[in-house]
Design a protein around this motif. Structure first.
Motif, short mmCIF file in Angstrom:
data_model
loop_
_atom_site.label_atom_id
_atom_site.label_comp_id
_atom_site.label_asym_id
_atom_site.label_seq_id
_atom_site.Cartn_x
_atom_site.Cartn_y
_atom_site.Cartn_z
N GLN A 117 0.81 -1.21 0.00
CA GLN A 117 0.00 0.00 0.00
C GLN A 117 0.84 1.27 0.00
OE1 GLN A 117 -3.30 -0.40 -0.37
NE2 GLN A 117 -2.72 -2.58 -0.45
N ASP A 118 2.17 1.10 -0.08
CA ASP A 118 3.08 2.26 -0.06
C ASP A 118 3.60 2.50 -1.48
OD1 ASP A 118 5.41 3.95 0.20
OD2 ASP A 118 5.40 3.48 2.35
N PRO A 119 3.33 3.66 -2.08
CA PRO A 119 3.72 3.91 -3.47
C PRO A 119 5.23 3.81 -3.70
CG PRO A 119 3.07 5.96 -2.39
CD PRO A 119 2.68 4.84 -1.45
N ARG A 120 6.04 3.96 -2.64
CA ARG A 120 7.49 3.86 -2.83
C ARG A 120 7.95 2.43 -3.05
NH1 ARG A 120 8.95 6.70 2.75
NH2 ARG A 120 7.23 5.30 3.29
N PHE A 121 7.18 1.45 -2.50
CA PHE A 121 7.66 0.08 -2.46
C PHE A 121 6.72 -0.93 -3.12
CE2 PHE A 121 9.02 2.26 1.50
CZ PHE A 121 10.38 2.37 1.20
N ALA A 122 5.55 -0.48 -3.54
CA ALA A 122 4.57 -1.44 -4.05
C ALA A 122 5.11 -2.23 -5.23
CB ALA A 122 3.28 -0.70 -4.43
N GLY A 123 5.90 -1.60 -6.09
CA GLY A 123 6.43 -2.30 -7.26
C GLY A 123 7.81 -2.88 -7.04
N ASN A 124 8.32 -2.82 -5.82
CA ASN A 124 9.67 -3.29 -5.50
C ASN A 124 9.72 -4.82 -5.62
OD1 ASN A 124 12.06 -4.12 -3.95
ND2 ASN A 124 12.15 -1.96 -3.34
N PRO A 125 10.73 -5.39 -6.31
CA PRO A 125 10.80 -6.85 -6.44
C PRO A 125 10.93 -7.57 -5.10
CG PRO A 125 12.83 -5.80 -7.20
CD PRO A 125 11.85 -4.71 -7.01
N LEU A 126 11.41 -6.87 -4.06
CA LEU A 126 11.45 -7.50 -2.74
C LEU A 126 10.06 -7.64 -2.15
CD1 LEU A 126 14.55 -5.66 -1.19
CD2 LEU A 126 14.47 -7.88 -2.35
N VAL A 127 9.12 -6.87 -2.71
CA VAL A 127 7.72 -6.95 -2.28
C VAL A 127 6.94 -7.88 -3.20
CG1 VAL A 127 5.59 -5.63 -1.92
CG2 VAL A 127 7.82 -4.65 -1.28
N THR A 128 7.13 -7.71 -4.50
CA THR A 128 6.36 -8.49 -5.47
C THR A 128 6.96 -9.86 -5.72
OG1 THR A 128 7.64 -7.55 -7.31
CG2 THR A 128 5.67 -6.36 -6.63
N GLY A 129 8.22 -10.05 -5.34
CA GLY A 129 8.90 -11.31 -5.61
C GLY A 129 8.74 -12.32 -4.50
N PRO A 130 9.58 -13.38 -4.53
CA PRO A 130 9.46 -14.49 -3.56
C PRO A 130 9.61 -14.04 -2.11
CG PRO A 130 10.89 -15.09 -5.39
CD PRO A 130 10.62 -13.64 -5.54
N GLY B 278 8.51 -11.35 -0.67
CA GLY B 278 7.17 -10.93 -0.24
C GLY B 278 7.13 -10.03 0.97
N ILE B 279 7.99 -9.03 1.04
CA ILE B 279 8.02 -8.14 2.20
C ILE B 279 6.70 -7.37 2.29
CG2 ILE B 279 9.10 -6.06 3.15
CD1 ILE B 279 11.75 -7.00 2.04
N ARG B 280 6.18 -7.33 3.51
CA ARG B 280 4.99 -6.50 3.76
C ARG B 280 5.32 -5.44 4.83
NH1 ARG B 280 4.26 -8.49 -0.16
NH2 ARG B 280 2.49 -9.67 -1.02
N PHE B 281 5.83 -5.87 5.96
CA PHE B 281 6.13 -4.93 7.05
C PHE B 281 7.64 -4.65 7.09
CE2 PHE B 281 7.72 -4.62 11.46
CZ PHE B 281 7.24 -3.36 11.76
N TYR B 282 7.96 -3.36 7.33
CA TYR B 282 9.38 -2.96 7.48
C TYR B 282 9.46 -1.83 8.50
CZ TYR B 282 13.83 -0.63 6.53
OH TYR B 282 15.08 -0.05 6.65
N ALA B 283 10.45 -1.92 9.39
CA ALA B 283 10.77 -0.82 10.32
C ALA B 283 12.30 -0.72 10.39
CB ALA B 283 10.17 -1.05 11.69
N GLY B 284 12.84 0.48 10.11
CA GLY B 284 14.30 0.65 10.08
C GLY B 284 14.73 1.88 10.85
N ALA B 285 15.66 1.69 11.81
CA ALA B 285 16.21 2.79 12.59
C ALA B 285 17.58 3.16 12.01
CB ALA B 285 16.35 2.40 14.06
N PRO B 286 17.81 4.44 11.60
CA PRO B 286 19.10 4.84 11.00
C PRO B 286 20.24 4.68 12.00
CG PRO B 286 17.40 6.51 10.61
CD PRO B 286 16.85 5.55 11.61
N LEU B 287 21.41 4.29 11.46
CA LEU B 287 22.64 4.18 12.26
C LEU B 287 23.40 5.49 12.12
CD1 LEU B 287 23.75 0.56 11.23
CD2 LEU B 287 22.33 1.27 13.18
N LEU B 288 23.13 6.41 13.03
CA LEU B 288 23.71 7.76 12.96
C LEU B 288 25.09 7.76 13.60
CD1 LEU B 288 20.58 9.87 13.92
CD2 LEU B 288 21.57 9.59 11.66
N VAL B 289 26.11 8.06 12.79
CA VAL B 289 27.49 8.11 13.31
C VAL B 289 27.98 9.54 13.43
CG1 VAL B 289 28.09 5.84 12.43
CG2 VAL B 289 28.42 7.85 10.97
N ALA B 290 27.27 10.48 12.85
CA ALA B 290 27.62 11.90 12.94
C ALA B 290 26.36 12.70 12.68
CB ALA B 290 28.71 12.26 11.93
N ASP B 291 26.45 13.99 12.92
CA ASP B 291 25.29 14.85 12.71
C ASP B 291 24.88 14.81 11.24
OD1 ASP B 291 23.30 16.65 13.07
OD2 ASP B 291 24.60 18.41 13.04
#
Length: 681
Positions: A120-133, A135-148
């Motif tokens: 349902q997210d226009p950024r990822f709906a056509g992504n092969p990681l979503v449409t392919g085997p 089958g990603i649906r849920f994702y949560a990612g926290a950035p690894l900030l090493v500097a400002d």
């Protein structure tokens, strides 16, 4: 708490074809504005493509447990890929960056990127990681900030089922991401001195983080000097094993006793504590101190002494009590040897420069430090104190007339990386100018920038004055020679005029012709001296100019009816007067004979004179006409006329080769003259 970014909160535009599904277009993965800086920091960590690490695996396992997902990853965004330092529930070690969810997550600095349902997210709906085997649906990612403003990647969790995490779960994910960053930074840091000074406060922490991996000798002691830790590098440096040293007193064991006594008060004051001779009692003063470095002499177990660089850091318990010390020692024997060699080299350099005739200078472009030898000071009239700490660039002391040439030489030196060498006038301290030869050379770095420059100056004032005297003498000589040529030319012209006057009294035609021929020969010689008198150089004669003038004079004298035309094809060549005189007489004879005898009874025709240069500083002169030709059976060697005999004599004098061909309508005399010849074209 960390913010949650749901679909629609991103600044990215939706796909050009609308919603999700396999046919949806994939928006390009965003690139941070500071990508170059981010990539550089990632490269400095030296973590890409390293082996699996339990410390990182524990964090991914914990993230999966907290969020309840089958997949958890520590993802690092490289140039064109995302690489997984740790992965749980996924076999792949990397994926292309342009399909990576984490490429979007690193743009959300300080935020956790949450995608509840990727379809349902226009950024990822056509992504092969979503449409392919996968089958990603849920994702949560926290950035690894090493500097400002700089994120190396993410700690992310993935599920094949849509879900919405709680704020507490996202806060925990962000906290774990910070722990990932800490692990990365710990591996980047030097586990020796910097880690000990910046991170650790107790001896046990120092032993854990530093002792096992340090390259330098590290000894930990209690406040009264008893050794509590002693690493392998210390064993190699001092010759004692850890078993021999743990529980013993230091540093009295290692320092030369006389040095301990002589430096105890000084060293203690610098360290921030009061030290009694022998170092057996440590009484803390009520002030803290920074890490310090000192050179000491250590005693090896076998008895030999060697220099070390010693850094001692105190661990404080409150504002007025030291609980322990950390001693870090580095063997500086090689460094001291290099320093001694550099000092000796400098001393040798000083000896050489003091005895040199030239003034020598040296300039460190990076530090701006410069050096001027005593001879430099002497040549320019300064004292060493007046030149230090920095002497104005010598270009500023140039005579105004010499500055353009000096600037051009220096510019060429910088562009071509070649040594420069120039003559110029420099202003002395007194204000007077003297001539110097200045030369120099630069040392360049890999980027083509100068690191160091050095050079010398030599006083050439007297040499320049001598050169001026020589030039003046040569000028006087040239003037004298020009006057001689002028007078010889005048005398020859007087003789020619006398012959002309005398010929007016001659009635016999044959005798009159002989007089005119003599006049022509004298004119050819007078013309040489006239050309030399008018020339800028007295050493050589411009053959083209000389033969052109000579040929026209001959035609003016003998071709009175205008039935014969002169054609000249003369290349711009020069030769010596020794060659020009016989050559001119030879041409005079050939042209005179051609005009007088080749065209009887007013017959028309052409006389052509050609001069061309050969390949080896030789030349060929050709005189030809289209007249009646030479008499049948003519042979130059048997010719009895004065003119032909003179031709033979001049050819021999020139060491030349003469070739003669004749037939009705074409007669040619070709003279090839090998020898030195300068082109003036």
């Amino acid at each position: 708490m960390s913010s949650v970014l749901h679909p629609g909160s991103t600044p990215l535009s939706p796909p050009p074809h609308g919603g999700g599904g396999e046919g949806a277009a994939i928006p390009a993965a965003p690139v941070p504005f500071n990508e170059a800086e981010r990539q550089a920091l990632l490269d400095q960590c030296q973590i890409l493509d390293t082996a699996a690490d339990p410390d990182f695996d524990d964090l991914t396992r914990l993230a999966a447990q907290i969020l309840g997902t089958p997949i958890a990853l520590i993802s690092l965004l490289d140039h064109d890929r995302q690489w997984f330092k740790s992965r749980l529930g996924l076999d792949a070690t990397e994926t292309p960056r342009d399909v990576a969810f984490c490429a979007h997550a690193i743009m959300q600095l300080g935020e956790v990127l949450v995608v509840p349902d990727a379809t349902q997210d226009p950024r990822f709906a056509g992504n092969p990681l979503v449409t392919g085997p996968m089958g990603i649906r849920f994702y949560a990612g926290a950035p690894l900030l090493v500097a400002d403003g700089v994120a190396l990647g993410t700690l992310c969790v993935i599920d094949k089922t849509p879900r919405t995490p709680s704020p507490a779960q996202l806060e925990a994910l962000a906290a774990l991401a910070r722990q990932v960053v800490s692990q990365i930074q710990l591996r980047k840091q030097n586990f020796a001195i910097r880690t000990a000074h910046a991170e650790l406060r107790t001896v046990s922490e120092l032993q854990t983080a530093i002792l096992d991996s340090a390259a330098h000798a590290i000894i930990a002691t209690t406040s009264d000097g008893m050794i509590t830790a002693y690493n392998a590098a210390a064993e190699r440096l001092l010759g004692y094993s850890a078993e021999e040293m743990i529980g013993r007193q230091t540093p009295a064991i290692f320092h030369a006793p006389e040095e301990v006594v002589s430096r105890a008060a000084e060293f203690g004051a610098e360290l921030g504590i009061a030290l009694e001779p022998g170092f057996e009692v440590f009484v803390a003063k009520t002030r803290r101190h920074l890490p310090n470095d000192h050179e000491w002499t250590y005693l090896h177990k076998d008895g030999h002494r060697f220099p070390v660089q010693l850094s001692i850091t105190a661990v404080w318990d409150g504002p007025d009590r030291i609980t322990s010390f950390l001693w870090i020692a580095v063997d500086i024997t090689k460094r001291k040897r290099v320093e001694d060699e550099l000092r000796h080299s400098r001393e040798r350099f000083e000896l050489v420069t003091r005895g040199a005739v030239d003034g020598i200078w040296d300039w460190d472009v990076v530090t701006n430090a410069d050096y001027f030898s005593d001879r430099w000071c002497e040549l320019l009239g300064y004292t060493a104190a007046e030149l230090q700490p920095h002497y104005q660039t010598w270009v500023d002391h140039l005579h105004p007339e010499d500055r353009p040439g000096a600037h051009a030489a220096l510019q060429a030196h910088l562009e071509q990386r070649a040594p420069y060498d120039l003559e110029c006038r420099l202003r002395l301290k007194s204000g007077a100018y003297r001539w110097f030869r200045a030369s120099g050379q630069a040392i360049w770095n890999a980027d083509g920038k100068p690191l160091r420059m050095a050079g010398s100056i030599t006083d050439i004032t007297e040499a320049k004055r001598q050169e001026e005297r020589i030039q003046a003498s040569l000028g006087e000589k040239d003037a004298l020679l020009q006057e001689i040529h002028h007078r010889v030319k005048n005398n020859l012209q007087v003789i020619s005029s006398l012959l002309s006057l005398q010929s007016g009294y001659i009635q016999d035609g044959r005798t009159l012709d002989q007089f005119k021929e003599c006049q022509g020969r004298i004119r050819s010689m007078a013309l040489i001296h006239e050309k030399l008198y008018q020339s800028e150089t007295l050493a050589r004669v411009d053959l083209r100019d000389y033969l052109d003038s000579l040929a026209r004079i001959v035609f003016t004298t003998y071709s009175t009816q205008g039935n014969v035309r002169l054609e000249l094809a003369l290349e711009p060549l020069s030769t010596s007067i020794d060659t020009a005189v016989p050559l001119g007489l030879l041409v005079n004879e050939l042209l005179t004979n051609a005009v007088k005898y080749a065209f009887p009874e007013g017959r028309t025709g052409v006389v052509r004179l050609t001069l061309r240069e050969g390949p080896e500083h030789d030349f060929t002169l050709v005189a030809e006409d289209d007249g009646i030709g030479l008499p049948e059976g003519f042979e130059l060697k048997r010719a009895r006329t004065l003119g032909m005999r003179l031709v033979t004599m001049f050819v021999k004098q020139l060491h030349a080769e003469l070739t003669t061909t004749s037939s009705p309508g074409r007669t040619t005399f070709s003279i090839h003259c090998p020898g030195a010849l300068d082109s003036i074209s």
